[in-house]
Design a protein around this motif. Structure first.
Motif, short mmCIF file in Angstrom:
data_model
loop_
_atom_site.label_atom_id
_atom_site.label_comp_id
_atom_site.label_asym_id
_atom_site.label_seq_id
_atom_site.Cartn_x
_atom_site.Cartn_y
_atom_site.Cartn_z
N LYS A 1 25.14 133.57 54.75
CA LYS A 1 24.82 134.89 55.51
C LYS A 1 24.35 135.03 56.56
O LYS A 1 24.78 135.52 57.46
CB LYS A 1 23.91 135.56 54.40
CG LYS A 1 24.46 136.02 53.02
CD LYS A 1 23.42 136.58 52.12
CE LYS A 1 24.03 137.00 50.76
NZ LYS A 1 22.90 137.53 49.84
N ALA B 1 27.17 134.14 59.05
CA ALA B 1 28.20 135.20 59.39
C ALA B 1 27.49 136.18 60.22
O ALA B 1 28.23 136.57 61.23
CB ALA B 1 28.46 135.75 57.90
N THR B 2 26.26 136.24 60.11
CA THR B 2 25.65 137.30 60.99
C THR B 2 25.45 136.89 62.26
O THR B 2 25.67 137.69 63.43
CB THR B 2 24.09 137.50 60.44
OG1 THR B 2 24.21 138.23 58.94
CG2 THR B 2 23.18 138.38 61.39
N PRO C 1 33.47 137.48 60.48
CA PRO C 1 32.46 138.13 60.06
C PRO C 1 32.75 139.70 59.80
O PRO C 1 33.35 140.15 60.59
CB PRO C 1 31.15 137.84 61.03
CG PRO C 1 31.78 137.69 62.22
CD PRO C 1 33.34 137.06 61.80
N ARG D 1 31.12 143.32 59.22
CA ARG D 1 29.81 144.10 59.35
C ARG D 1 30.23 145.47 59.93
O ARG D 1 31.24 146.03 60.55
CB ARG D 1 29.02 143.46 60.64
CG ARG D 1 29.73 143.29 61.88
CD ARG D 1 29.02 142.71 63.01
NE ARG D 1 28.09 141.90 62.82
CZ ARG D 1 28.00 140.46 63.05
NH1 ARG D 1 29.11 140.02 63.41
NH2 ARG D 1 27.06 139.59 62.65
N ALA E 1 25.89 141.13 59.09
CA ALA E 1 27.31 140.95 58.40
C ALA E 1 27.03 141.10 56.66
O ALA E 1 25.95 140.82 56.31
CB ALA E 1 27.76 139.51 58.57
N LEU F 1 32.27 137.88 54.64
CA LEU F 1 33.01 136.89 55.54
C LEU F 1 34.51 136.67 55.24
O LEU F 1 34.57 136.48 53.98
CB LEU F 1 32.20 135.47 55.30
CG LEU F 1 32.49 134.28 56.36
CD1 LEU F 1 32.18 134.51 57.94
CD2 LEU F 1 31.82 133.07 56.00
#
Length: 235
Positions: free
Chosen positions: A151, A154-155, A187, A189, A196, A199
């Motif tokens: 996580k 991804a962010t 990602p 979002r 995010a 993914l």
């Protein structure tokens, strides 16, 4: 006095001989030189780059012009080829988007996104995970546990990552993780400033399929469209 000045100039000239750059600058700034000395054009002999034979200045200029034209033709062909490739990609993106928009059941949307990318763009392996889903979707495979590390990764991605698979945890979501030599991590979002919530993973056994030098414009469009569609899964 005059004699001294002349001798002094001669000494300066001896210390600062005329260079090739001086000659080149003179000719560049004196365009009528060869008009006054037209016979030189026929007398100057140069070595042809296509052999050891001597050619005239005019012939050498013609060869240089032909080479320049050939280089321009190659650039034009590359532009046409890239333009054709972009048209094909744009058509596939449109067909993928149509599938995204016509999927009525939100529950099946992540599967549709991954499967259509694999078939339309000929991607050997795809996978997708979505976290923070509504409670009605938590039993789906794409909503199963995702580590905090993934996580956070991804962010942290401000644009899709494309490159070698250096042991990314998300590669384990793929059907055959060991066959993923190159990988794209996309990602998902709601907007550029938000964390995010998912993914998307694309992978290939070809180490050059997804590389750091490739453009990511189309992948970014895919991320935006997929993120918009998957917002239906979020509470």
């Amino acid at each position: 006095m005059t004699s001294f000045t002349t001798n002094n100039n001669d000494a300066n000239n001896a210390m600062n001989p005329i260079t090739e750059d001086d000659i080149a600058n003179y000719l560049a700034n004196t365009p009528d030189f060869f008009e006054r000395h037209a016979q030189l054009l026929a007398q100057v002999q140069l070595t042809s780059p296509h052999g050891n034979r001597a050619v005239s200045l005019q012939e050498r200029q013609a060869e240089m012009l032909r080479e320049k034209i050939k280089a321009l033709e190659h650039r034009l062909m590359d532009m046409v080829r890239h333009g054709t490739e972009n048209v094909v990609i744009a058509d596939r993106l449109q067909r993928w988007t149509k599938g995204l928009l016509t999927t009525r059941d939100p529950r099946s949307l992540p599967y549709r996104i991954a499967v259509d990318l694999q078939s339309l763009f000929l991607v050997p392996q795809t996978a997708i995970k979505v976290w923070d889903c509504g409670s009605e979707y938590l039993n789906e495979a794409y909503a199963q546990w995702v580590s905090d590390d993934v996580k956070a990764l991804a962010t942290s991605l401000t644009s899709p990552y494309c490159g070698l698979n250096s042991g990314f945890e998300a590669a384990n979501w793929l059907p055959e993780p060991t066959a993923a030599m190159s990988i794209a991590l996309i990602p998902l979002r709601p907007d550029a400033e938000s964390p995010a919530f998912g993914l998307l993973v694309l992978a290939s056994p070809d180490a050059q399929r997804f590389n750091a030098e490739m453009g990511t414009d189309f992948l970014e469009r895919i991320a935006e469209l997929a993120s918009g569609g998957l917002s239906r899964l979020r509470p």
